[in-house]
Design a protein around this motif. Structure first.
Motif, PDB file in Angstrom:
ATOM      1  N   TYR A 106       0.830  -1.203   0.000  1.00  0.00           N
ATOM      2  CA  TYR A 106       0.000   0.000   0.000  1.00  0.00           C
ATOM      3  C   TYR A 106       0.872   1.263   0.000  1.00  0.00           C
ATOM      4  N   ALA A 107       1.897   1.288   0.832  1.00  0.00           N
ATOM      5  CA  ALA A 107       2.782   2.454   0.903  1.00  0.00           C
ATOM      6  C   ALA A 107       3.448   2.712  -0.446  1.00  0.00           C
ATOM      7  N   SER A 108       3.916   1.652  -1.090  1.00  0.00           N
ATOM      8  CA  SER A 108       4.573   1.785  -2.389  1.00  0.00           C
ATOM      9  C   SER A 108       3.596   2.287  -3.445  1.00  0.00           C
ATOM     10  N   ARG A 109       2.418   1.677  -3.495  1.00  0.00           N
ATOM     11  CA  ARG A 109       1.421   2.069  -4.496  1.00  0.00           C
ATOM     12  C   ARG A 109       0.919   3.498  -4.264  1.00  0.00           C
ATOM     13  N   THR A 110       0.734   3.873  -3.022  1.00  0.00           N
ATOM     14  CA  THR A 110       0.270   5.234  -2.718  1.00  0.00           C
ATOM     15  C   THR A 110       1.250   6.259  -3.265  1.00  0.00           C
ATOM     16  N   GLU A 111       2.515   5.991  -3.098  1.00  0.00           N
ATOM     17  CA  GLU A 111       3.550   6.900  -3.602  1.00  0.00           C
ATOM     18  C   GLU A 111       3.493   7.004  -5.130  1.00  0.00           C
ATOM     19  N   ILE A 112       3.352   5.866  -5.796  1.00  0.00           N
ATOM     20  CA  ILE A 112       3.307   5.868  -7.265  1.00  0.00           C
ATOM     21  C   ILE A 112       2.063   6.589  -7.765  1.00  0.00           C
ATOM     22  N   TYR A 113       0.899   6.203  -7.246  1.00  0.00           N
ATOM     23  CA  TYR A 113      -0.344   6.829  -7.700  1.00  0.00           C
ATOM     24  C   TYR A 113      -0.351   8.328  -7.434  1.00  0.00           C
ATOM     25  N   SER A 114       0.134   8.728  -6.286  1.00  0.00           N
ATOM     26  CA  SER A 114       0.166  10.161  -5.958  1.00  0.00           C
ATOM     27  C   SER A 114       1.045  10.929  -6.933  1.00  0.00           C
TER      28      SER A 114
END
Length: 190
Positions: A155-163
Motif C-alpha cells: 500500500y505504501a509503495s502504491r500510494t507513492e506511485i499513484y500520488s
C-alpha cells in the motif's frame, strides 16, 4: 471543438474504481470502460485468473492492448475508464491513457482496502489462502496479521506511485458509495 474531459480512475484494489466509474459515466452520460472487464471479455478469464495463469508480462501486454484500442477508438469522445489496481506499473498502458483526460487517484484508507481484501479471502485448512491478490498470496501469508503486514508495505509503495502520476487525488473515506461519489463529484467540480 474539442471533446469534453475524460476521466481515468485509478487506485489500489477495492478503492471503488468500478463503482465510482459507473456512477460517473451515468452522470456524464458517456461510455464506461472497466479495463479488467474488457480483459475478461477478450481472454475469457477474470483479470485475476488471467494474471495467475498467463503471468504478469502477458497480463500487462493485454492491459496495454486494451488501453491502446480504447485510446485509438475514443480519443475524441468523453469517456470514463476504471483501471486495474496494477496499471501504475504499466507505463505503456498509461502512455496510451494520458492524452485522453485526467488521472484520478481514488485514495482509500489502508485499513479499509485491506478489510475489503480480507472480506473476499478465506484461509483454508492447510494454511493457504483463497481469494487474496497474487502479490499477497505469493508471499505465503501465515495469518490475517501477516496479510496486513504484506499489504501495508504494498500500500505504501502504491500510494507513492499513484500520488506521483495523478492529476487529482480524491480521498475515499470508507463511507458509503454514495458519500464517496459526492466527494468525487466535488473534486472534479461536477
Amino acid at each position: 471543438m474539442s471533446a469534453k474531459k475524460s476521466y481515468i480512475l485509478m487506485g489500489i484494489k477495492h478503492s471503488g474504481k468500478s463503482t465510482q466509474g459507473r456512477f460517473l459515466a451515468t452522470l456524464l452520460d458517456c461510455p464506461l470502460f472497466d479495463i479488467d472487464d474488457v480483459i475478461q471479455k477478450n481472454t475469457g478469464k477474470s483479470a485475476r485468473q488471467y494474471y495467475t495463469d498467463a503471468g504478469p508480462v502477458a497480463f500487462m501486454a493485454a492491459e496495454e492492448a486494451v488501453c491502446g484500442k480504447i485510446a485509438q477508438t475514443y480519443a475524441d469522445r468523453q469517456i470514463v475508464i476504471s483501471t486495474g489496481g496494477g496499471i501504475c506499473d504499466n507505463a505503456p498502458a498509461l502512455n496510451y491513457l494520458r492524452p485522453l483526460g485526467e488521472f484520478v487517484y481514488l485514495q482509500v484508507p489502508e485499513e479499509v482496502a485491506c478489510d475489503r481484501i480480507l472480506k473476499k479471502a478465506t484461509q483454508l485448512s492447510d494454511g493457504t489462502w483463497k481469494g487474496l491478490p497474487a502479490y499477497i498470496n505469493k508471499m505465503k501469508p501465515r495469518d490475517e496479521k501477516h496479510v496486513r503486514e504484506i499489504f501495508s508495505k504494498f500500500y505504501a509503495s502504491r500510494t507513492e506511485i499513484y500520488s506521483s502520476i495523478a492529476d487529482i487525488i480524491v480521498p475515499m473515506k470508507g463511507e458509503t458509495k454514495e458519500d464517496n461519489y459526492k466527494n468525487l463529484q466535488q473534486a472534479l467540480n461536477l
